[in-house]
Design a protein around this motif. Sequence first.
Motif, PDB file in Angstrom:
ATOM      1  N   GLU A 194       0.970  -1.145   0.073  1.00  0.00           N
ATOM      2  CA  GLU A 194      -0.188   0.057  -0.076  1.00  0.00           C
ATOM      3  C   GLU A 194       0.978   1.217   0.042  1.00  0.00           C
ATOM      4  O   GLU A 194       0.598   2.082  -0.646  1.00  0.00           O
ATOM      5  CB  GLU A 194      -0.891   0.043   1.131  1.00  0.00           C
ATOM      6  CG  GLU A 194      -2.164  -1.020   1.176  1.00  0.00           C
ATOM      7  CD  GLU A 194      -1.565  -2.600   1.791  1.00  0.00           C
ATOM      8  OE1 GLU A 194      -2.160  -3.129   1.852  1.00  0.00           O
ATOM      9  OE2 GLU A 194      -0.358  -2.538   2.184  1.00  0.00           O
TER      10      GLU A 194
ATOM     11  N   GLU B 163       1.148   3.697  -3.305  1.00  0.00           N
ATOM     12  CA  GLU B 163       0.760   5.215  -2.920  1.00  0.00           C
ATOM     13  C   GLU B 163       1.945   6.292  -3.417  1.00  0.00           C
ATOM     14  O   GLU B 163       1.560   7.123  -4.045  1.00  0.00           O
ATOM     15  CB  GLU B 163       0.585   5.336  -1.308  1.00  0.00           C
ATOM     16  CG  GLU B 163       0.441   6.983  -1.099  1.00  0.00           C
ATOM     17  CD  GLU B 163      -1.102   7.286  -1.066  1.00  0.00           C
ATOM     18  OE1 GLU B 163      -1.343   8.381  -1.096  1.00  0.00           O
ATOM     19  OE2 GLU B 163      -1.780   6.357  -1.275  1.00  0.00           O
TER      20      GLU B 163
ATOM     21  N   TRP C 242       1.148   6.138  -7.049  1.00  0.00           N
ATOM     22  CA  TRP C 242       0.107   7.238  -7.298  1.00  0.00           C
ATOM     23  C   TRP C 242       0.485   8.730  -7.340  1.00  0.00           C
ATOM     24  O   TRP C 242       0.378   9.586  -8.343  1.00  0.00           O
ATOM     25  CB  TRP C 242      -0.897   6.744  -6.420  1.00  0.00           C
ATOM     26  CG  TRP C 242      -2.202   7.757  -6.515  1.00  0.00           C
ATOM     27  CD1 TRP C 242      -3.007   7.754  -7.561  1.00  0.00           C
ATOM     28  CD2 TRP C 242      -2.097   8.845  -5.595  1.00  0.00           C
ATOM     29  NE1 TRP C 242      -3.836   8.746  -7.234  1.00  0.00           N
ATOM     30  CE2 TRP C 242      -3.631   9.330  -5.849  1.00  0.00           C
ATOM     31  CE3 TRP C 242      -1.885   9.176  -4.345  1.00  0.00           C
ATOM     32  CZ2 TRP C 242      -4.360  10.554  -5.243  1.00  0.00           C
ATOM     33  CZ3 TRP C 242      -2.340  10.305  -3.904  1.00  0.00           C
ATOM     34  CH2 TRP C 242      -3.846  10.878  -4.279  1.00  0.00           C
ATOM     35  N   ARG C 243       1.681   8.910  -6.372  1.00  0.00           N
ATOM     36  CA  ARG C 243       1.840  10.482  -6.235  1.00  0.00           C
ATOM     37  C   ARG C 243       2.835  10.635  -7.557  1.00  0.00           C
ATOM     38  O   ARG C 243       2.558  11.822  -8.129  1.00  0.00           O
ATOM     39  CB  ARG C 243       2.873  10.576  -5.135  1.00  0.00           C
ATOM     40  CG  ARG C 243       1.844  10.750  -3.960  1.00  0.00           C
ATOM     41  CD  ARG C 243       2.520  11.286  -2.570  1.00  0.00           C
ATOM     42  NE  ARG C 243       3.652  10.617  -2.200  1.00  0.00           N
ATOM     43  CZ  ARG C 243       4.063   9.580  -1.233  1.00  0.00           C
ATOM     44  NH1 ARG C 243       2.738   9.230  -0.841  1.00  0.00           N
ATOM     45  NH2 ARG C 243       4.874   8.981  -1.114  1.00  0.00           N
TER      46      ARG C 243
ATOM     47  N   ARG D 243       0.276  11.261 -10.404  1.00  0.00           N
ATOM     48  CA  ARG D 243      -0.238  12.467 -10.297  1.00  0.00           C
ATOM     49  C   ARG D 243       0.475  13.510 -10.942  1.00  0.00           C
ATOM     50  O   ARG D 243       0.186  14.399 -11.627  1.00  0.00           O
ATOM     51  CB  ARG D 243      -0.594  12.745  -8.958  1.00  0.00           C
ATOM     52  CG  ARG D 243      -1.935  12.209  -8.579  1.00  0.00           C
ATOM     53  CD  ARG D 243      -2.289  12.463  -7.037  1.00  0.00           C
ATOM     54  NE  ARG D 243      -1.614  13.542  -6.484  1.00  0.00           N
ATOM     55  CZ  ARG D 243      -1.558  13.936  -5.096  1.00  0.00           C
ATOM     56  NH1 ARG D 243      -2.488  13.449  -4.237  1.00  0.00           N
ATOM     57  NH2 ARG D 243      -0.646  14.711  -4.529  1.00  0.00           N
TER      58      ARG D 243
ATOM     59  N   PHE E 159      -5.023   3.544 -10.888  1.00  0.00           N
ATOM     60  CA  PHE E 159      -5.158   4.511  -9.839  1.00  0.00           C
ATOM     61  C   PHE E 159      -6.689   5.036 -10.158  1.00  0.00           C
ATOM     62  O   PHE E 159      -6.972   4.841 -11.337  1.00  0.00           O
ATOM     63  CB  PHE E 159      -4.060   5.613  -9.987  1.00  0.00           C
ATOM     64  CG  PHE E 159      -2.620   5.167 -10.029  1.00  0.00           C
ATOM     65  CD1 PHE E 159      -2.258   4.471  -8.877  1.00  0.00           C
ATOM     66  CD2 PHE E 159      -1.986   4.991 -11.431  1.00  0.00           C
ATOM     67  CE1 PHE E 159      -0.901   4.076  -9.123  1.00  0.00           C
ATOM     68  CE2 PHE E 159      -0.680   4.542 -11.263  1.00  0.00           C
ATOM     69  CZ  PHE E 159      -0.071   4.162 -10.262  1.00  0.00           C
TER      70      PHE E 159
ATOM     71  N   GLY F  65      -6.453   7.514  -5.157  1.00  0.00           N
ATOM     72  CA  GLY F  65      -5.082   6.664  -4.829  1.00  0.00           C
ATOM     73  C   GLY F  65      -5.134   5.429  -5.568  1.00  0.00           C
ATOM     74  O   GLY F  65      -5.925   5.244  -6.633  1.00  0.00           O
TER      75      GLY F  65
END
Length: 122
Positions: free
Chosen positions: A26, A30, A33-34, A37, A65, A69
């Motif tokens: 996780e 994460e 995912w950042r 973004r 994603f 998240g």
Amino acid sequence: MTDGIHYSLRFVLTFRLSWAELPAIETEYESLWRFARALQRADLSIDGWHPRASSVKASFRIRAFDSAGPTPAALAMAKAEKQEYPGVCSLGAWNGIEGNGGAAFTDLLSVDGLCSVRLRTK
């Protein structure tokens, strides 16, 4: 004349972990995912990423994603894969496009060696 600017990018960052255990799936997803973004600034939509899978068809069934998240399906797939290779974690996503406009990124974490984050666009 061309319809727009086309570019190809290869980015590789290598590093070593400073701890003896891998982060939780996780936590690592994460981080990806950042990263995804941040890639929105290059017109790569957060909703357009698919996790690595055993086939293209399997990859397209799952989004890596969403705006909140990593998706639960992508996390479940990554957790199942991680169990096969203790001490090593490799996650990745691609935008589902082969050729011009295609993009993929991966990370590889290892408690015993070099780690990397790679991005490639066409």
